[in-house]
Each structure stands twice: as C-alpha cells, then as structure tokens.
Design a protein around this motif. Structure first.
Motif, PDB file in Angstrom:
ATOM      1  N   MET A   1       0.830  -1.192   0.000  1.00 51.74           N
ATOM      2  CA  MET A   1       0.000   0.000   0.000  1.00 51.74           C
ATOM      3  C   MET A   1       0.869   1.248   0.000  1.00 51.74           C
ATOM      4  O   MET A   1       1.826   1.314   0.768  1.00 51.74           O
ATOM      5  CB  MET A   1      -0.929   0.008   1.218  1.00 51.74           C
ATOM      6  N   PRO A   2       0.581   2.230  -0.838  1.00 52.42           N
ATOM      7  CA  PRO A   2       1.419   3.420  -0.909  1.00 52.42           C
ATOM      8  C   PRO A   2       1.160   4.356   0.261  1.00 52.42           C
ATOM      9  O   PRO A   2       0.359   4.062   1.160  1.00 52.42           O
ATOM     10  CB  PRO A   2       0.970   4.057  -2.232  1.00 52.42           C
ATOM     11  N   LEU A   3       1.821   5.511   0.230  1.00 52.16           N
ATOM     12  CA  LEU A   3       1.636   6.533   1.253  1.00 52.16           C
ATOM     13  C   LEU A   3       0.190   7.015   1.263  1.00 52.16           C
ATOM     14  O   LEU A   3      -0.329   7.479   0.246  1.00 52.16           O
ATOM     15  CB  LEU A   3       2.584   7.701   0.971  1.00 52.16           C
ATOM     16  N   HIS A   4      -0.455   6.922   2.421  1.00 54.38           N
ATOM     17  CA  HIS A   4      -1.799   7.457   2.620  1.00 54.38           C
ATOM     18  C   HIS A   4      -1.771   8.385   3.833  1.00 54.38           C
ATOM     19  O   HIS A   4      -1.302   7.986   4.906  1.00 54.38           O
ATOM     20  CB  HIS A   4      -2.821   6.349   2.852  1.00 54.38           C
ATOM     21  N   LEU A 126      10.013  -7.509  10.720  1.00 56.44           N
ATOM     22  CA  LEU A 126       8.922  -8.186  10.033  1.00 56.44           C
ATOM     23  C   LEU A 126       9.326  -8.659   8.649  1.00 56.44           C
ATOM     24  O   LEU A 126      10.044  -7.968   7.921  1.00 56.44           O
ATOM     25  CB  LEU A 126       7.713  -7.246   9.919  1.00 56.44           C
ATOM     26  N   SER A 127       8.806  -9.811   8.273  1.00 53.34           N
ATOM     27  CA  SER A 127       9.047 -10.355   6.944  1.00 53.34           C
ATOM     28  C   SER A 127       8.178  -9.638   5.918  1.00 53.34           C
ATOM     29  O   SER A 127       7.295  -8.837   6.255  1.00 53.34           O
ATOM     30  CB  SER A 127       8.724 -11.851   6.922  1.00 53.34           C
ATOM     31  N   TYR A 128       8.418  -9.965   4.651  1.00 53.05           N
ATOM     32  CA  TYR A 128       7.671  -9.349   3.550  1.00 53.05           C
ATOM     33  C   TYR A 128       6.156  -9.439   3.776  1.00 53.05           C
ATOM     34  O   TYR A 128       5.441  -8.442   3.639  1.00 53.05           O
ATOM     35  CB  TYR A 128       8.038 -10.032   2.233  1.00 53.05           C
ATOM     36  N   ALA A 129       5.655 -10.604   4.128  1.00 53.12           N
ATOM     37  CA  ALA A 129       4.209 -10.810   4.239  1.00 53.12           C
ATOM     38  C   ALA A 129       3.587  -9.981   5.356  1.00 53.12           C
ATOM     39  O   ALA A 129       2.402  -9.622   5.281  1.00 53.12           O
ATOM     40  CB  ALA A 129       3.910 -12.289   4.468  1.00 53.12           C
ATOM     41  N   ASP A 130       4.378  -9.659   6.379  1.00 54.60           N
ATOM     42  CA  ASP A 130       3.835  -8.972   7.556  1.00 54.60           C
ATOM     43  C   ASP A 130       4.293  -7.526   7.689  1.00 54.60           C
ATOM     44  O   ASP A 130       3.933  -6.852   8.663  1.00 54.60           O
ATOM     45  CB  ASP A 130       4.242  -9.729   8.825  1.00 54.60           C
ATOM     46  N   LYS A 131       5.056  -7.024   6.727  1.00 55.01           N
ATOM     47  CA  LYS A 131       5.682  -5.715   6.891  1.00 55.01           C
ATOM     48  C   LYS A 131       4.659  -4.597   7.090  1.00 55.01           C
ATOM     49  O   LYS A 131       4.934  -3.613   7.776  1.00 55.01           O
ATOM     50  CB  LYS A 131       6.564  -5.410   5.670  1.00 55.01           C
ATOM     51  N   HIS A 132       3.474  -4.752   6.541  1.00 56.25           N
ATOM     52  CA  HIS A 132       2.451  -3.709   6.651  1.00 56.25           C
ATOM     53  C   HIS A 132       1.744  -3.719   8.008  1.00 56.25           C
ATOM     54  O   HIS A 132       0.907  -2.849   8.271  1.00 56.25           O
ATOM     55  CB  HIS A 132       1.393  -3.892   5.555  1.00 56.25           C
ATOM     56  N   THR A 133       2.060  -4.657   8.878  1.00 52.30           N
ATOM     57  CA  THR A 133       1.370  -4.776  10.164  1.00 52.30           C
ATOM     58  C   THR A 133       2.175  -4.194  11.319  1.00 52.30           C
ATOM     59  O   THR A 133       1.770  -4.334  12.478  1.00 52.30           O
ATOM     60  CB  THR A 133       1.057  -6.250  10.475  1.00 52.30           C
ATOM     61  N   GLY A 134       3.301  -3.567  11.050  1.00 48.34           N
ATOM     62  CA  GLY A 134       4.175  -3.080  12.111  1.00 48.34           C
ATOM     63  C   GLY A 134       3.562  -1.964  12.933  1.00 48.34           C
ATOM     64  O   GLY A 134       2.548  -1.355  12.580  1.00 48.34           O
ATOM     65  N   ARG A 135       4.205  -1.683  14.051  1.00 47.61           N
ATOM     66  CA  ARG A 135       3.782  -0.571  14.890  1.00 47.61           C
ATOM     67  C   ARG A 135       4.073   0.763  14.191  1.00 47.61           C
ATOM     68  O   ARG A 135       4.963   0.854  13.344  1.00 47.61           O
ATOM     69  CB  ARG A 135       4.531  -0.625  16.226  1.00 47.61           C
ATOM     70  N   ARG A 136       3.305   1.766  14.560  1.00 45.73           N
ATOM     71  CA  ARG A 136       3.548   3.105  14.041  1.00 45.73           C
ATOM     72  C   ARG A 136       4.334   3.933  15.057  1.00 45.73           C
ATOM     73  O   ARG A 136       4.336   3.650  16.251  1.00 45.73           O
ATOM     74  CB  ARG A 136       2.235   3.821  13.709  1.00 45.73           C
ATOM     75  N   ARG A 137       4.974   4.975  14.549  1.00 48.95           N
ATOM     76  CA  ARG A 137       5.750   5.863  15.401  1.00 48.95           C
ATOM     77  C   ARG A 137       5.015   7.188  15.584  1.00 48.95           C
ATOM     78  O   ARG A 137       4.496   7.758  14.623  1.00 48.95           O
ATOM     79  CB  ARG A 137       7.122   6.138  14.781  1.00 48.95           C
ATOM     80  N   ILE A 138       4.971   7.644  16.829  1.00 45.59           N
ATOM     81  CA  ILE A 138       4.567   9.022  17.109  1.00 45.59           C
ATOM     82  C   ILE A 138       5.826   9.846  17.270  1.00 45.59           C
ATOM     83  O   ILE A 138       6.765   9.448  17.965  1.00 45.59           O
ATOM     84  CB  ILE A 138       3.711   9.121  18.383  1.00 45.59           C
ATOM     85  N   CYS A 139       5.849  11.004  16.627  1.00 52.16           N
ATOM     86  CA  CYS A 139       6.936  11.968  16.783  1.00 52.16           C
ATOM     87  C   CYS A 139       6.346  13.282  17.273  1.00 52.16           C
ATOM     88  O   CYS A 139       5.307  13.730  16.777  1.00 52.16           O
ATOM     89  CB  CYS A 139       7.658  12.182  15.458  1.00 52.16           C
ATOM     90  N   LEU A 140       6.997  13.915  18.223  1.00 53.32           N
ATOM     91  CA  LEU A 140       6.640  15.242  18.724  1.00 53.32           C
ATOM     92  C   LEU A 140       7.831  16.169  18.556  1.00 53.32           C
ATOM     93  O   LEU A 140       8.927  15.875  19.051  1.00 53.32           O
ATOM     94  CB  LEU A 140       6.252  15.160  20.207  1.00 53.32           C
TER      95      LEU A 140
END
Length: 239
Positions: A1-4, A126-140
């Motif tokens: 999935m691209p940048l959204h 994460l492997s290729y199949a799971d790469k889209h399921t990673g945690r997200r980062r908050i930056c302040l």
C-alpha cells in the motif's frame, strides 16, 4: 500500500506539504553512507493531483496510515507518560534526538559516523508478508525550531517485490532495497511535511521510506519518539 495521509481539509494539507524526487548520493558526499537515498531536485508545492494520490481509501489499515497531529504534551509531563492514555499499554518511549539547523536529513548511523539518508525502520523485524502490520511511530517536535518529516510515496513491500521478483516472499524488506531501487533508475516521489514546535505525526516508519529534516531552518529541533499500535484519530489532527 502506498503513502496514505489522513486529512479533512485538503487546503490545510497542501499548506504544509511539498513534493520532490530522490537521488542516490555521490561518492564525494562522504557524510552519508555509500548509496544512501536523499531528496533530489527542487521541492515544489503540493498539487490537487498530489493530494488525490495520498488520499486514504475509505477503510484504510491503521497500521499503514500517516496522521499529522498535536500530541498531548505540556510542560512538566514526563515524556515517558505521554502515550499512556492513547490505548496501547505496550507502547514504548524511544527517547529524543536533536537535529542541527539546516540539515537535509537527520538520522545518523552512529556505528560508522555517517548519515543514513532516507530509510525504513526495523524495530519489529517483520518479513515481507507482515511488513504492513508493524507498529507506528509518534513523533513530537519539541523545538525550538520547526522541522520536517520526509515520507516516500512507495511502500516497502512494493519495493522488495520489484528488487527481488523471484524470492520476495522469503525476504525481510530493508533500506538496501530502496537504495537498489533508486540506483536502478526507478523514481520515488517524496513528500515533506512541516511541523512546528508542539506538532507531530503518527507514521508507519517500518513501512515507508522516511527521515527528519531541518533544511532551511535556522534553529535546531529536538524530537521525541514513541512506538506503538494506535487507532486512527486517537490524537487531534492538524489537517
């Protein structure tokens, strides 16, 4: 999935975003790792077409979504506690990083004393199949100066599949895949988002090419970072 990117007002999004392409660093650019990917060419204003390209589908995966937000920080609040009320009890405070003024990218590889350039993180391995399921980062952005986050419009799975067509399912997507992708002459569009002190983002930095930047700014900028699993809209949007 691209940048959204999640937004409610396209004019507000356009007001803080610019678009450019990337290039591979040259051998004489010794401040960077060999083959690093950096912004290339002139930044230009975001167009209506650019906005449509980053518009999220009606039901996006939260794990791949970018949000431009105002984290709930106030003087005296321990940074370690900032995400406590945001719904992920396992969220991790990653610490702070100070960026000098007027640097194109900010992340150092301290083991070799060179800048990484645009890269993807690998906290979750994460492997290729799971790469889209990673945690997200908050930056302040803690200031005192403004800063940017730069994000690539193409995702790690797409790039890994292009670079390793025969065995991508066995791979762990890596920054080197993006470097090979750009070195082969294939383009990547990048967007930089301006963040004033007190502003921030939530982004899938395990999945999208990214880095911080203080290009054109005359003050340094400190940033604080957290890693976790947060639902869309858990922080107030700035756009």
């Amino acid at each position: 999935m691209p940048l959204h990117i999640a937004y409610g007002d396209p004019l507000a999004l356009r007001a803080r975003c610019e678009v450019a392409s990337v290039r591979t660093t040259r051998p004489e650019e010794t401040g960077y790792e060999p083959g690093a990917v950096v912004p290339g060419g002139q930044w230009r204003p975001m167009t209506d077409t650019d906005v449509k390209t980053v518009t999220a589908p009606r039901r996006p995966l939260d794990s791949t979504l970018v949000e431009i937000v105002r984290p709930p920080y106030r003087d005296g609040l321990p940074l370690e506690d900032l995400t406590r009320s945001l719904g992920d009890p396992d969220a991790v405070y990653l610490g702070q990083a100070l960026a000098k003024p007027d640097v194109v990218t900010t992340t150092d590889n301290y083991t070799v004393g060179r800048l990484l350039g645009l890269h993807i993180d690998n906290w979750d391995k994460l492997s290729y199949a799971d790469k889209h399921t990673g945690r997200r980062r908050i930056c302040l952005n803690l200031g005192p100066g403004a800063r940017y986050v730069i994000l690539g419009a193409i995702d790690a799975q797409t790039v890994c599949r292009a670079i390793h067509p025969d065995d991508h399912t066995q791979r762990y997507p890596h920054t080197d895949d993006f470097r090979a992708y750009v070195a082969s002459g294939r383009p990547i569009r990048i967007i930089r988002i301006r963040l004033a002190p007190g502003e921030g983002y939530v982004a899938p930095t395990e999945y999208l090419l990214h880095d911080g930047s203080t290009e054109g700014q005359d003050q340094p900028s400190a940033a604080a970072f957290w890693l976790g699993r947060w639902t869309r809209g858990v922080l107030p949007s700035l756009v």
